[in-house]
Design a protein around this motif. Structure first.
Motif, PDB file in Angstrom:
ATOM      1  N   UNK A 167       0.341  -1.257   0.423  1.00  0.00           N
ATOM      2  CA  UNK A 167       0.037  -0.332  -0.235  1.00  0.00           C
ATOM      3  C   UNK A 167       1.387   1.505  -0.018  1.00  0.00           C
ATOM      4  N   UNK A 168       2.223   1.047   0.869  1.00  0.00           N
ATOM      5  CA  UNK A 168       2.962   2.229   1.044  1.00  0.00           C
ATOM      6  C   UNK A 168       3.353   2.176  -0.517  1.00  0.00           C
ATOM      7  N   UNK A 169       3.314   1.798  -1.251  1.00  0.00           N
ATOM      8  CA  UNK A 169       4.880   1.348  -2.957  1.00  0.00           C
ATOM      9  C   UNK A 169       3.584   2.311  -3.563  1.00  0.00           C
ATOM     10  N   UNK A 170       2.197   1.983  -3.541  1.00  0.00           N
ATOM     11  CA  UNK A 170       1.133   2.065  -4.527  1.00  0.00           C
ATOM     12  C   UNK A 170       0.957   4.089  -4.046  1.00  0.00           C
ATOM     13  N   UNK A 171       0.931   4.654  -3.014  1.00  0.00           N
ATOM     14  CA  UNK A 171       0.917   5.117  -2.968  1.00  0.00           C
ATOM     15  C   UNK A 171       2.220   6.237  -3.252  1.00  0.00           C
ATOM     16  N   UNK A 172       3.533   6.027  -3.436  1.00  0.00           N
ATOM     17  CA  UNK A 172       4.558   6.165  -3.723  1.00  0.00           C
ATOM     18  C   UNK A 172       4.715   5.912  -5.203  1.00  0.00           C
ATOM     19  N   UNK A 173       4.268   5.338  -5.744  1.00  0.00           N
ATOM     20  CA  UNK A 173       3.886   5.020  -7.296  1.00  0.00           C
ATOM     21  C   UNK A 173       2.984   6.237  -7.646  1.00  0.00           C
ATOM     22  N   UNK A 174       1.844   6.807  -6.627  1.00  0.00           N
ATOM     23  CA  UNK A 174       0.442   7.759  -6.922  1.00  0.00           C
ATOM     24  C   UNK A 174       1.891   9.188  -7.142  1.00  0.00           C
ATOM     25  N   UNK A 175       2.223   8.711  -7.030  1.00  0.00           N
ATOM     26  CA  UNK A 175       3.442  10.734  -6.976  1.00  0.00           C
ATOM     27  C   UNK A 175       3.581  10.894  -7.942  1.00  0.00           C
ATOM     28  N   UNK A 176       3.939   9.901  -9.275  1.00  0.00           N
ATOM     29  CA  UNK A 176       4.540   9.770 -10.204  1.00  0.00           C
ATOM     30  C   UNK A 176       3.299  10.203 -11.119  1.00  0.00           C
ATOM     31  N   UNK A 177       2.473   9.304 -10.959  1.00  0.00           N
ATOM     32  CA  UNK A 177       1.064   9.931 -11.426  1.00  0.00           C
ATOM     33  C   UNK A 177       1.352   8.396 -12.505  1.00  0.00           C
TER      34      UNK A 177
END
Length: 783
Positions: free
Chosen positions: A496-506
């Motif tokens: 979940x933390x990784x997916x949130x990190x991905x979202x910062x790059x769109x």
């Protein structure tokens, strides 16, 4: 079965495995239940036990024994920080690492096993993990110290001198060498048995008696030997093992061939590195009339020579794996076996365990056989020569091996089919450069080259993977106790933390972190391929993964997207493979009934845990030697300039990696062109005034400033900061700090005070599977 009896059986089974979790199907199998109707009863009773809080359901919908609400005492491994505090990792996946403040460590040292009382549990939605107090040290990790002896007698305190400890985690401790052992010379590299540990009146003092001199400070090769002893690796085979191997013939006898399939007329070859001396796999391939492929994977039958319970078997288990260091190998088996009768050398008969597979043109294994055999390898091929045939189309090499070339070409085609099938099911591949450190006759590194992986290396890898999966599935379907290689699904919270990190790059990932599939993560890597953030996202994905290990349960291999997986293909250098061969022989000779299953059922979990631990010890040793030798190599290049790439971003600076894989630190105190802030969710250092931004994957020019071989530290200075790209990353509000002339917080310059300096090994997570090059740094990737 009566409800009360079934519930009692469930509770008893789970209580004996308090750190493990199971699906209903795994419990059904583990309890040796039969009939579909009983399975329905099992599910019903599990539901009842969950309601009564005797069993709990984990985040990934598995069952485990419930921990009473007031039971806050847990057992785990203490991992120290050189600033005094630490964290305790427990086996229970539901409990994050527990923070232990310096005053509550009970003087535990790095990697000690401890009992911890949780005084502040973690809360959902809170970034902070649990906090605890060490109540008891149950097992000391440090029992032997290694280092250079300094003669400094203190008769009043029974002290002969001191040892300088290399381990960064021990840098704040002193080690006194006491009377009672040998009296080493000044400058000798010694081992010392630890007899005194830190205590309230001496919290930073360890002491012991000198046991053995292993060399002297400047002796060639003693630096590696020091690391070997530091990790307590065996260096000599016991006398009873030497006596046993002396009785083993160096040729295959007629009696040994009885009951085996004769494959000596089959065309098979070994394909290994130029410098390999032990060959534990030989492969052969034919095209069948029906259009399918017949692949033979013949593996050295080491278990025939290493008899269960023998001195040789006990020593192999004690070592568990061969350890590959810069200029030497610490083998699991004596060389008479590993390089001799167990090695599938060309043009001599050898005993093997064969996995024969019929594979469709789509890369699907349609049928298989597993049996003991006798083979005779037709050629000792090297990766280089096969690559010359398949890639370079080198005329001389093709002419030299003209009889084998058609088979190699067919192997190349089959490899592509198997690779395509693995990718279709979601196998995840990471680029991972591997360094070869070249040393002179004195052990001094003179060059570092990046190993290239060509078609032949990947081809053999594909064949070994196919055999490992086939063997694992065969014995899973047979419903017998077995040893598996597992790589579990990543923790949902981490993902979940990784997916949130991905979202910062769109980038948005479709699907739930609670029902994670390899294909979801494979698609992420495809999407970011070629982008500026590719390297950063790959690193973060690696950090979100679990570590591969051995287990009595078939939990699948997430990274390979394989439902069943084991290690079958490398019994010369790995004990799990040897043990898997022993299980194969046992079930072939004694059947798969309940009596046959009982023999190994209870010891497989112990073997899995032991070999997993010793695999990690081997990895740590290899990594420490590599880091030390890389630092030594760079010691000859101080003041030189290099092109590098940012490999990790921390609060205290940047780790950069050169093209030859050497990694070093640019400490934040040397970055004086601006005041840099760390933005955690972007993994970036951003200049407060210029907005110059450093992230993983950014190319930079650097100058080598300092090298410390013993601590494996390499320090760089950033060149041309004005060329650094800027970004729109938002910084937190400015705060008031005391600053030094370089504009940085006071104290950043002293990395030892801040406890922030670490080598590359502490900044690269390791979940990788040593059986697969894409998941490993081990040179013997295919085994």
């Amino acid at each position: 079965m009566e409800s009360s009896k079934l519930q009692a059986s469930i509770i008893n089974y789970l209580e004996r495995r308090p750190t493990q979790k199971f699906t209903a199907e795994e419990l059904f199998k583990g309890l040796s239940l039969e009939k579909a109707s009983v399975f329905n009863e099992l599910v019903k009773e599990l539901t009842s036990l969950e309601r009564s809080h005797k069993v709990e359901i984990t985040a990934d919908d598995k069952f485990k024994i419930a921990r009473p609400q007031n039971q806050l005492l847990v057992h785990g491994t203490f991992r120290a920080n050189d600033r005094g505090f630490g964290f305790v990792a427990v086996e229970d996946d539901e409990i994050p690492d527990i923070y232990i403040s310096e005053e509550h460590t009970a003087y535990a040292l790095n990697l000690d096993e401890v009992d911890v009382k949780i005084v502040r549990p973690s809360k959902k939605g809170d970034d902070r993990g649990p906090e605890g107090i060490v109540k008891k040290i149950t097992k000391r990790h440090l029992t032997q110290a290694v280092g250079v002896f300094e003669f400094a007698p203190d008769p009043a305190h029974n002290v002969l001198g001191h040892i300088n400890l290399k381990d960064k985690k021990m840098s704040n401790y002193e080690f006194d060498v006491l009377e009672g052992g040998i009296h080493p010379e000044d400058g000798a590299v010694i081992t010392a048995q630890v007899t005194q540990y830190p205590k309230p009146n001496a919290p930073k003092l360890i002491a012991g008696v000198a046991e053995k001199t292993i060399g002297y400070r400047d002796d060639p090769g003693v630096d590696i030997l020091e690391v070997v002893y530091q990790h307590e690796l065996p260096t000599e085979f016991p006398d009873d093992v030497k006596e046993e191997i002396a009785q083993i013939p160096d040729y295959v006898t007629e009696a040994e061939k009885q009951g085996r399939v004769d494959l000596t007329n089959e065309v098979v070859v070994t394909i290994d590195g130029d410098d390999s001396k032990d060959f534990d796999d030989a492969v052969g391939l034919q095209k069948l009339d029906n259009g399918n492929y017949r692949l033979l994977v013949n593996i050295a039958d080491v278990s025939h020579y290493v008899k269960e319970g023998s001195p040789l078997d006990k020593e192999a288990y004690r070592r568990s794996t061969s350890v590959y260091l810069t200029d030497r190998v610490i083998p699991m088996l004596p060389r008479k076996l590993s390089n001799g009768i167990c090695s599938l050398n060309p043009n001599v008969e050898r005993l093997a365990m064969t996995c024969e597979m019929e594979i469709s043109p789509d890369g699907e294994v349609l049928s298989h056989k597993i049996y003991p055999s006798v083979i005779e390898s037709n050629a000792r091929m090297t990766y280089n020569d096969v690559n010359k045939i398949l890639e370079a189309r080198d005329k001389k090499t093709i002419e030299r091996y003209q009889d084998l070339v058609p088979m190699f070409e067919m192997m190349g085609k089959l490899h592509k089919l198997l690779l395509k099938r693995r990718k279709q099911r979601g196998a995840i591949e990471f680029d991972d450069n591997e360094a070869q450190i070249i040393v002179d006759e004195n052990g001094h590194p003179i060059d570092i080259k990046v190993r290239e992986r060509g078609t032949s290396e990947r081809m053999i890898e594909s064949f070994m993977l196919a055999a490992n999966e086939t063997v694992a599935e065969h014995y899973y379907d047979a419903h017998v106790p077995f040893l598996y290689r597992v790589h579990e699904t990543p923790d949902s919270e981490r993902m979940l933390t990784f997916f949130e990190f991905l979202s910062t790059f769109g980038h948005v990932v479709k699907g739930s972190t609670k029902d994670l599939k390899p294909k979801m993560l494979q698609s992420v890597l495809k999407k970011v391929a070629g982008t500026r953030e590719e390297a950063m996202i790959s690193v973060m994905l690696l950090r979100s993964m679990r570590q591969a290990k051995y287990d009595a349960r078939s939990l699948g291999h997430f990274g390979l997207a394989a439902k069943y997986y084991t290690h079958f293909t490398s019994p010369i250098r790995r004990y799990p493979d040897l043990f898997v061969h022993r299980l194969i022989r046992h079930y072939a000779e004694d059947g798969t009934g309940k009596d046959a299953q009982k023999k190994y059922a209870d010891i497989i979990p112990e073997i899995a845990e032991h070999t997993s631990q010793l695999e990690r010890r081997a990895i740590d040793t290899e990594r420490d030697v590599d880091s030390m030798k890389k630092a030594e190599y760079m010691g000859d290049h101080i003041g030189e300039q290099f092109n590098a790439m940012v490999s990790s971003v921390m609060k205290f600076g940047l780790f950069v990696e050169l093209e030859n894989t050497i990694e070093g630190l640019i400490h934040i105190s040397t970055m004086k062109d601006d005041y840099y802030e760390y933005v955690e969710n972007q993994m970036a250092l951003v200049g407060r005034n210029t907005h110059r931004t450093f992230q993983i994957g950014l190319p930079v020019a650097v100058k080598l400033m300092r090298v410390e071989k013993d601590q494996a530290e390499v320090d760089f200075e950033l060149l041309h900061p004005e060329k650094t790209p800027t970004s729109e990353i938002k910084l937190p509000p400015r705060q008031s700090f005391n600053r030094n002339k370089g504009g940085q917080r006071n104290g950043n310059r002293n990395r030892r005070q801040n406890g922030q300096r670490s080598n590359n090994s502490n900044n690269k997570p390791f979940y990788k599977d040593k059986n697969v090059k894409r998941f490993s740094k081990n040179t013997s990737h295919k085994k």
